[in-house]
Design a protein around this motif. Sequence first.
Motif, PDB file in Angstrom:
ATOM      1  N   MET A 172       0.827  -1.192   0.000  1.00 54.69           N
ATOM      2  CA  MET A 172       0.000   0.000   0.000  1.00 54.69           C
ATOM      3  C   MET A 172       0.873   1.258   0.000  1.00 54.69           C
ATOM      4  SD  MET A 172      -2.914  -1.325  -0.222  1.00 54.69           S
ATOM      5  CE  MET A 172      -3.716  -2.903   0.050  1.00 54.69           C
ATOM      6  N   THR A 173       0.363   2.335  -0.560  1.00 49.95           N
ATOM      7  CA  THR A 173       1.162   3.549  -0.728  1.00 49.95           C
ATOM      8  C   THR A 173       0.879   4.623   0.305  1.00 49.95           C
ATOM      9  OG1 THR A 173      -0.471   4.592  -2.191  1.00 49.95           O
ATOM     10  CG2 THR A 173       1.182   3.158  -3.219  1.00 49.95           C
ATOM     11  N   GLY A 174      -0.238   4.496   1.031  1.00 49.70           N
ATOM     12  CA  GLY A 174      -0.618   5.554   1.964  1.00 49.70           C
ATOM     13  C   GLY A 174      -1.038   6.814   1.246  1.00 49.70           C
ATOM     14  N   ILE A 175      -1.567   6.684   0.038  1.00 49.02           N
ATOM     15  CA  ILE A 175      -1.907   7.826  -0.804  1.00 49.02           C
ATOM     16  C   ILE A 175      -3.012   8.692  -0.192  1.00 49.02           C
ATOM     17  CG2 ILE A 175      -3.674   6.657  -2.192  1.00 49.02           C
ATOM     18  CD1 ILE A 175      -2.542   8.038  -4.654  1.00 49.02           C
TER      19      ILE A 175
ATOM     20  N   ASP B 298      -3.386   9.025   3.317  1.00 50.87           N
ATOM     21  CA  ASP B 298      -3.080   9.282   4.724  1.00 50.87           C
ATOM     22  C   ASP B 298      -3.637  10.634   5.157  1.00 50.87           C
ATOM     23  OD1 ASP B 298      -1.785   6.935   5.224  1.00 50.87           O
ATOM     24  OD2 ASP B 298       0.243   7.724   5.000  1.00 50.87           O
TER      25      ASP B 298
ATOM     26  N   GLU C 187      -5.390   2.567   2.364  1.00 50.41           N
ATOM     27  CA  GLU C 187      -4.473   3.620   1.937  1.00 50.41           C
ATOM     28  C   GLU C 187      -4.393   4.757   2.944  1.00 50.41           C
ATOM     29  OE1 GLU C 187      -2.377   3.554  -0.382  1.00 50.41           O
ATOM     30  OE2 GLU C 187      -3.012   1.807  -1.539  1.00 50.41           O
TER      31      GLU C 187
ATOM     32  N   TRP D  83      -7.614   6.669  -6.248  1.00 42.60           N
ATOM     33  CA  TRP D  83      -6.728   7.680  -6.843  1.00 42.60           C
ATOM     34  C   TRP D  83      -7.486   8.969  -7.137  1.00 42.60           C
ATOM     35  CZ3 TRP D  83      -6.321  10.337 -11.520  1.00 42.60           C
ATOM     36  CH2 TRP D  83      -5.119  11.029 -11.705  1.00 42.60           C
TER      37      TRP D  83
ATOM     38  N   SER E 131      -7.995  11.031  -4.081  1.00 44.54           N
ATOM     39  CA  SER E 131      -6.788  11.462  -3.373  1.00 44.54           C
ATOM     40  C   SER E 131      -6.272  12.788  -3.916  1.00 44.54           C
ATOM     41  CB  SER E 131      -5.695  10.401  -3.522  1.00 44.54           C
ATOM     42  OG  SER E 131      -5.127  10.446  -4.832  1.00 44.54           O
TER      43      SER E 131
ATOM     44  N   ALA F 102      -3.471  13.144  -5.155  1.00 41.81           N
ATOM     45  CA  ALA F 102      -2.617  12.838  -6.306  1.00 41.81           C
ATOM     46  C   ALA F 102      -3.310  13.095  -7.639  1.00 41.81           C
ATOM     47  CB  ALA F 102      -2.151  11.384  -6.240  1.00 41.81           C
TER      48      ALA F 102
END
Length: 301
Positions: A1-4, A6, A30, A237, A240, A242
């Motif tokens: 997992m990327t913690g995108i 958090d 995430e 995604w 997020s 990002a």
Amino acid sequence: MTGICDGRVVVVTGAGRGLGRAHALAFAAEGARVVVNDLGVGLDGTPDPDSPAAQVVAEIREAGGEAVAHGGDIATSGGAASLIGTALETYGRLDTLVNNAGFLRDRMLVNLDEEEWDAVVRVHLKGHFLPLKHAAAHWRTEAKAGRTPTARIVNTSSGAGLLGAVGQGNYSAAKAGIVALTLVAAAELGRYGVQVNAIAPAARTRMTERTFADTMAPPESGFDAMAPQNVSPLVVWLGSAASAGVTGRIFEAEAGRITVMEGWRRGPSADKGARWDVGEVGETVLKLLGEAQAPEPVYGA
């Protein structure tokens, strides 16, 4: 997992089962704190005595995440306000809203009664509008106070809303309305730091298990193409920070494929510069249709 995700607080409607559950679990994995909304009703919208929202919350907490359940009807103003209020009161903020709740009452148009029309349009279209409205009001207040958010809304349309589906006039109309609502919301809310996109997912859920009955067993490769979890990475995604700069877009998501949908665009055109005569309209229209791309077929046609 990327913690995108958090530190983000995410609300997911209809998150007790199927796609919504998959989204809630994926966001929590995430790093998001999740408000799990589910009214706890059957496939046709009738009450279910065992609401699954608490079960999803338990799954998230058992995995070390944070979540809270909300059982209100988000197709009412009070329920939608309560949903957004739950996020703010529990976690002190709201970053992402995923509108997912819905059910089916399929009929051919000549057999579709008014109650079945109203029920489906209510839960899908009104059930998108009201949470969006209340979330947007909060974010507008934040922006005007100098705290412009990095806010995200992910709506749920359908291939039926993009192309139509035989036997689903009510559902197709509601899901098409969600696309238009997404485009308007993206245009109106960008000034407040809000991005709005929509997905048109294809996955095996309670609503589609008959459609995808022949894909119930995963293939030998081990990849279950119709698992709802396949759709969730795109939703996470989009929800997020990002995804900065991506707004007003519609994405198809199925199995391992993501498609950017390109909607209505002006095609061949003829301008007489004056009022058309009835006699000449037909010839002109047929000529324009001959120059235009053929439409995609309606599902089930």
